[in-house]
Design an enzyme around this catalytic site. Structure first.
Site, PDB file in Angstrom:
ATOM      1  N   GLU A 116      20.020  15.063 -27.853  1.00  0.00           N
ATOM      2  CA  GLU A 116      19.438  16.403 -27.870  1.00  0.00           C
ATOM      3  C   GLU A 116      18.598  16.617 -26.620  1.00  0.00           C
ATOM      4  OE1 GLU A 116      19.279  17.073 -32.718  1.00  0.00           O
ATOM      5  OE2 GLU A 116      17.410  16.766 -31.635  1.00  0.00           O
ATOM      6  N   HIS A 240      11.641  27.595 -31.799  1.00  0.00           N
ATOM      7  CA  HIS A 240      13.001  27.090 -31.616  1.00  0.00           C
ATOM      8  C   HIS A 240      13.814  28.170 -30.916  1.00  0.00           C
ATOM      9  CE1 HIS A 240      16.911  25.325 -32.264  1.00  0.00           C
ATOM     10  NE2 HIS A 240      16.323  24.235 -32.705  1.00  0.00           N
ATOM     11  N   ARG A 286      12.529  22.703 -25.036  1.00  0.00           N
ATOM     12  CA  ARG A 286      12.616  23.901 -25.877  1.00  0.00           C
ATOM     13  C   ARG A 286      11.764  25.064 -25.382  1.00  0.00           C
ATOM     14  NH1 ARG A 286      12.517  21.440 -32.053  1.00  0.00           N
ATOM     15  NH2 ARG A 286      14.706  20.796 -32.112  1.00  0.00           N
ATOM     16  N   HIS A 347       8.906  27.638 -35.164  1.00  0.00           N
ATOM     17  CA  HIS A 347       9.643  26.520 -35.743  1.00  0.00           C
ATOM     18  C   HIS A 347       8.756  25.357 -36.155  1.00  0.00           C
ATOM     19  CE1 HIS A 347      13.005  23.908 -36.517  1.00  0.00           C
ATOM     20  NE2 HIS A 347      12.707  23.082 -35.530  1.00  0.00           N
ATOM     21  N   ARG A 382       6.739  19.240 -28.780  1.00  0.00           N
ATOM     22  CA  ARG A 382       7.428  18.173 -29.538  1.00  0.00           C
ATOM     23  C   ARG A 382       8.806  17.886 -28.957  1.00  0.00           C
ATOM     24  NH1 ARG A 382      11.160  18.242 -34.038  1.00  0.00           N
ATOM     25  NH2 ARG A 382      11.149  20.510 -33.890  1.00  0.00           N
TER      26      ARG A 382
END
Length: 533
Positions: A116, A240, A286, A347, A382
């Site tokens: 990811e 997100h 992100r 998110h 994160r």
């Protein structure tokens, strides 16, 4: 109601610590709806952990530190990363149905490992694209079979019971449990415990658009704050980048794993736009992807952008993303041939109740784990799939800490706990007051305290949220408690704390981006934003 341990929240963190603590004594496990109504149930991507010979603890640590933009606590990161493999082995032994290796991954591990954004190796162990559901199913089965765990579904914690409020003669700021309302009969009870663990998840419902379920109302942060705990880094709400845009469904996440397997972002006109934003393009962190989508939406005036994976083999898509494929197909979107309309959505909160590496909050007999806590793992942003990992390993850390303290904890004698006093509180004459306040909070936060911020927007948010908090407090003490009232009170408190944190940080860092302070200031702000109670 008397227990050795009270666990509030049934996601991966709460369920895991409840199972572990059941070896020491009786556990009361509270959840606002069913055991499955939590953020964990909706987690798609997986759990980040070093499981392959092609990976290393140092690599996972550095990826986490880079994503955290200078605010991660390195000792915490290293402790969490090194504890990952053992936690994964425990899940495998429990029977979690992780996706097996298809032998096309060029790695040595028996299960498929995905990659990811911002990860430098394949290290995401997953159960297709429904990891959270598989994890929760297994944990719930184990909890339901455990005779030392009493499950209380449809029970909402109102507030923590603290010694300095019920008995001034006892030691200051020791948590004794919680006042709890049973939604089925509206009876309020005191749940008393030797140790209380908050695992209430996040507060995505603070925002108009979110991937979180309705239970994510910031209850743990608000209750701990009122009990005297410190909170930190609430300005770091991760948005997100890709939540499904559809008038027919809410809160459905389109996993980052799609971008990990080659999905590309396009404007509604079909133009790719991440190439000019970051060298990693769609696999950028992100915050960068979310800001790019937000800018594209504002520039074009269109309400969404497209995420397109249709160039991949249809069987590959169906096999690797069966949950997303099925959900979209039910809405008339065939992701093997059509692009997916997406928008950013609130998110995950990187901030929360300040804890140490054992999960201690600073208030006696109170621990916090999972998204509700600010452990130092995530810093200012994160790293993908570190959240389930954090919940799992901190459940072990808290268990180890309580196990050491248990000889003293179990002999603690609680003062007499008064029953909840309704006083002159009455039934609300119109529930529309609560829904109106909830809507105002969410729209204020979305418009003024979301992906891109300014000093003027934050000042407007502070003025309105402060006013709402005053209105709610006046209203709260005159009305018989209900879940809706409890949640809107907690959301207002967390909104107020979030705005306060955001106004304290005069820079842009990680997922906090200010147009007035577009640069990172390590001299003055390379530190946590801690708010004292």
């Amino acid at each position: 109601m008397y227990f050795d341990f009270l666990v509030i929240g049934s996601g991966v963190a709460g369920a895991s610590v409840a199972l572990k603590l059941s070896a020491l004594g009786k556990v009361g496990l509270l959840c606002k709806e069913t055991l499955f109504d939590c953020n964990t149930q909706w987690a798609q991507g997986g759990i980040a952990s070093v499981l392959s010979e092609n990976d290393s603890y140092e690599s996972h640590t550095q990826d986490t530190l880079v994503a955290g933009a200078g605010l991660c606590h390195e000792k915490t990161v290293r402790k969490v990363v090194s504890a990952g493999p053992k936690a994964i082995e425990e899940l495998i032994d429990m029977g979690v149905a992780f996706t097996p290796n298809d032998q096309q991954n060029h790695h040595d591990y028996e299960f498929h490992l995905a990659q990811e954004a911002a990860h430098s190796a394949r290290r995401i162990i997953h159960a297709d694209d429904m990891t959270g559901a598989a994890l929760q199913k297994t944990l719930v089965k184990k909890i339901s079979e455990n005779k030392n765990i009493s499950i209380f579904e449809f029970h909402t914690a109102i507030d923590l019971i603290v010694t300095d409020k019920v008995s001034p003669d006892f030691s200051r700021n020791r948590v004794l449990g919680s006042y709890v309302i049973n939604e089925k009969n509206n009876i309020i009870s005191a749940f008393i415990a030797k140790a209380t663990i908050l695992a209430t998840g996040g507060h995505g419902k603070l925002y108009l658009y979110t991937t979180n379920p309705d239970v994510a109302a910031g209850d743990g942060v608000a209750m701990a704050w009122r009990a005297g705990a410190r909170v930190a880094n609430l300005e770091f709400m991760q948005f997100h980048p890709t939540c499904l845009y559809s008038p027919r469904v809410k809160n459905f996440l389109i996993s980052e794993a799609l971008r990990g397997e080659g999905a590309i972002l396009k404007s509604k006109s079909g133009k790719r736009f991440m190439e000019n934003e970051h060298p990693l393009k769609e696999l950028a962190p992100r915050d960068i992807v979310a800001r790019a989508i937000d800018a594209e939406i504002k520039k074009t005036g269109e309400p969404f952008v497209y995420l397109d994976i249709s160039h991949k083999d249809p069987e590959f898509i169906k096999t690797h993303f069966p949950g997303i494929y099925s959900k979209c197909l039910g809405l008339g979107i065939n992701i093997t041939t059509d692009p997916i309309p997406v928008v950013p959505a609130a998110h995950y909160s990187c901030g929360g109740i300040v804890t140490d590496m054992r999960g201690r909050t600073g208030v006696k007999a109170l621990w916090a784990i999972g998204e509700v806590a600010c452990t130092g793992l995530h810093g200012a942003n994160r790293l993908a799939s570190n959240s389930l990992l954090e919940g799992l390993v901190f459940a072990e850390f808290v268990y180890e800490d309580i196990q050491i303290l248990w000889p003293d904890l179990q002999h603690y004698i609680s003062p007499e706990i008064p029953k909840w006093q309704l006083g002159k509180a009455g039934e609300p004459d119109e529930m529309v007051v609560i829904s109106q306040l909830w809507d105002e909070i969410r729209r204020t936060m979305w418009n003024y305290v979301s992906i891109v911020r300014t000093e003027k927007r934050l000042a407007r948010a502070a003025a309105r949220i402060d006013q709402i908090c005053q209105e709610i407090e006046t209203y709260y003490w005159n009305i018989i408690p209900s879940r809706a009232l409890i949640e809107v009170r907690n959301l207002a408190a967390v909104a107020q704390l979030t705005v306060k944190c955001a106004r304290m940080r005069k820079e842009s860092r990680g997922i906090h981006y200010s147009l007035d302070y577009p640069y990172t200031d390590d001299i003055n702000y390379k530190k946590d934003t801690v708010v004292l109670s």
